[in-house]
Design an enzyme around this catalytic site. Structure first.
Site, short mmCIF file in Angstrom:
data_model
loop_
_atom_site.label_atom_id
_atom_site.label_comp_id
_atom_site.label_asym_id
_atom_site.label_seq_id
_atom_site.Cartn_x
_atom_site.Cartn_y
_atom_site.Cartn_z
N ASP A 392 -9.32 -14.21 -24.77
CA ASP A 392 -7.86 -14.18 -24.67
C ASP A 392 -7.28 -12.78 -24.83
OD1 ASP A 392 -7.74 -16.92 -24.34
OD2 ASP A 392 -7.72 -17.29 -26.49
N VAL A 393 -7.90 -11.94 -25.65
CA VAL A 393 -7.32 -10.62 -25.96
C VAL A 393 -7.43 -9.65 -24.80
CG1 VAL A 393 -7.74 -10.90 -28.42
CG2 VAL A 393 -9.47 -9.78 -27.00
#
Length: 465
Positions: A392-393
């Site tokens: 996600d990052v």
């Protein structure tokens, strides 16, 4: 104030200073180890002084039980702390945090069952009830968080009319607390019912929350545990508990808000939105195919690059690949003159600082590790970026796809590098269940396999050049 009381209060003050100075030193990787030692010395001092306190008036048998409990807990913590893997550290934090909340709740329950809480006045009784509620919720909720991170509870449970049910149990809990405060003397039945509803409330609140949000939840329960300890410090008249609980509560609250902001989400959204509830489910995502490459080809590309930015994620911790990665990086620096930097997102891994600790364990210098705000501007000029087990990052959908659950979340701008390489075990979606558009980018190549083996192969590829 007599000599003994003065000595105790002065010792508590010194312990409080050690707590605060220790917390301050934990703010930097260079001084974190010393900070832990400082805080530990403060805790030992507070514990010894409390046992020495004249107000205890304990017999030999009671001291024996106290020391026995300290011995069992200390030995258990020492053994488990030595054996725990870095990948399991978040679970341990959740478990220990839950024990703290449970201990605070137990203190309050003992005071209420014995009737002692009523002898100190209404204010102390209110604090005892509040501490019991907060501590018990933190205890049961932290156990659920531990179970989800450990994999014991693999599915997120959402009951029909979940929010309505939670609200009803919360109202019942508050109602029981009011009845206890209004009672003229000890009310064992009401206290027992309060214990049941508070434990149930912690379970009901935490069960619907997706696994991707567990780090924020753990931080929130850590803050609540500190608050419960501070309340029980007022009940017992113990300054050390008040100060330590306040420090933990305030630090945990600040950390919780920082983590939520790093995900561009509010605390209420984390608690009630159910993001990531379909843990491990296959998610819809961008169309196209992931383009794979062999480790040797990637190592050749890195060797002829002027700059490389590495983004570590939870996959690095799972594979215990940090030492092999650092070996590869040292070869790039010494033999090929590549400028290598590490980029850390605030919520990378399963808890704050997870990646920093992992890299420090391998011996990576602190000046090579950069936070999101300091490194993002360098991605567009970087020749290459290497992502290891992060999802996600580094997902560009957070910038472009308004329908994505992570839209608006600050990310590392990995996709803007000239070439992007991603080490990943397979084609799954990761912990949150959100597919990553980065993996399908025109400038992205996937290196499938165990991170430790891939890093070893990358180093082997450099030796062949």
């Amino acid at each position: 104030m007599d000599f003994w009381s003065f000595t105790v209060e002065a010792s508590y003050f010194i312990a409080a200073v050690l707590f605060i100075m220790g917390l301050k030193r934990m703010g930097s990787p260079k001084t974190a180890r010393g900070g832990i030692v400082w805080a530990g010395v403060g805790m030992v001092l507070a514990t010894v002084v409390t046992l020495w306190h004249p107000a205890m008036e304990a017999g030999v048998g009671r001291y024996f039980l106290i020391l026995l409990a300290i011995g069992i807990g200390g030995i258990g913590a020492w053994i488990s702390g030595k054996r725990v893997q870095m990948t399991a550290m978040p679970q341990m934090v959740a478990l220990y945090n839950g024990m703290g909340g449970g201990a605070a709740a137990a203190i309050a329950l003992v005071e209420m069952y014995s009737g002692a809480a009523w002898t100190h006045g209404t204010t102390v009784l209110i604090l005892a009830v509040a501490g019991a509620i907060i501590g018990a919720v933190s205890f049961s909720g932290s156990l659920v968080a531990w179970a989800k991170l450990e994999g014991v509870q693999k599915k997120t449970i959402r009951l029909p009319q979940q929010h309505l049910l939670n609200g009803g149990v919360a109202l019942a809990t508050v109602g029981l607390g009011v009845m206890i405060v209004m009672a003229e003397t000890s009310a064992p039945l009401l206290v027992t019912l309060l214990l049941v509803t508070t434990l149930a409330l912690g379970l009901l609140i935490t069960n619907p929350i997706g696994g991707a949000d567990m780090p924020v939840v753990i931080s929130l329960y850590n803050a609540l545990t500190g608050l419960a300890v501070a309340f029980e410090g007022f009940v017992l008249g113990n300054a050390a508990m008040i100060i330590a609980g306040t420090v933990v509560g305030s630090a945990g609250t600040l950390l919780t808000f920082l983590m939520a902001n790093a995900m561009n989400r509010s605390i209420t959204n984390v608690l009630f939105a159910g993001f990531g509830v379909d843990d491990g489910a296959e998610a819809e995502g961008p169309e196209g195919e992931m383009k794979s490459v062999e480790a040797f080809d990637a190592s050749a590309s890195f060797a002829y690059s002027d700059s490389l930015i590495i983004v570590p994620g939870y996959g690095l911790a799972v594979a215990q690949a940090q030492h092999k990665l650092w070996e590869f990086v040292q070869m790039l620096q010494k033999e090929h003159g590549v400028d290598v930097k590490f980029a850390i997102h605030p919520v990378a891994g399963r808890m704050p600082g997870h990646m920093n600790v992992l890299l420090a364990e391998a011996g990576v210098p602190y000046d090579m590790i950069y936070d999101l705000e300091d490194i993002n501007a360098e991605f567009p000029t970087a020749d290459a970026a290497l992502v290891i087990g992060a999802n996600d990052v580094v997902n560009p959908a957070a910038r472009t796809d308004e329908s994505s659950p992570i839209y608006g979340m600050p990310i590392l701008d990995v996709d803007k590098a000239r070439e992007v390489y991603v080490i990943k075990r397979g084609k799954g979606t990761g912990f949150s269940g959100v597919q990553n558009a980065l993996f399908f980018g025109d400038n992205t190549r996937m290196i499938f396999g165990d991170a430790k083996q891939v890093c070893s192969d990358l180093a082997g590829g450099l030796k062949q050049l």
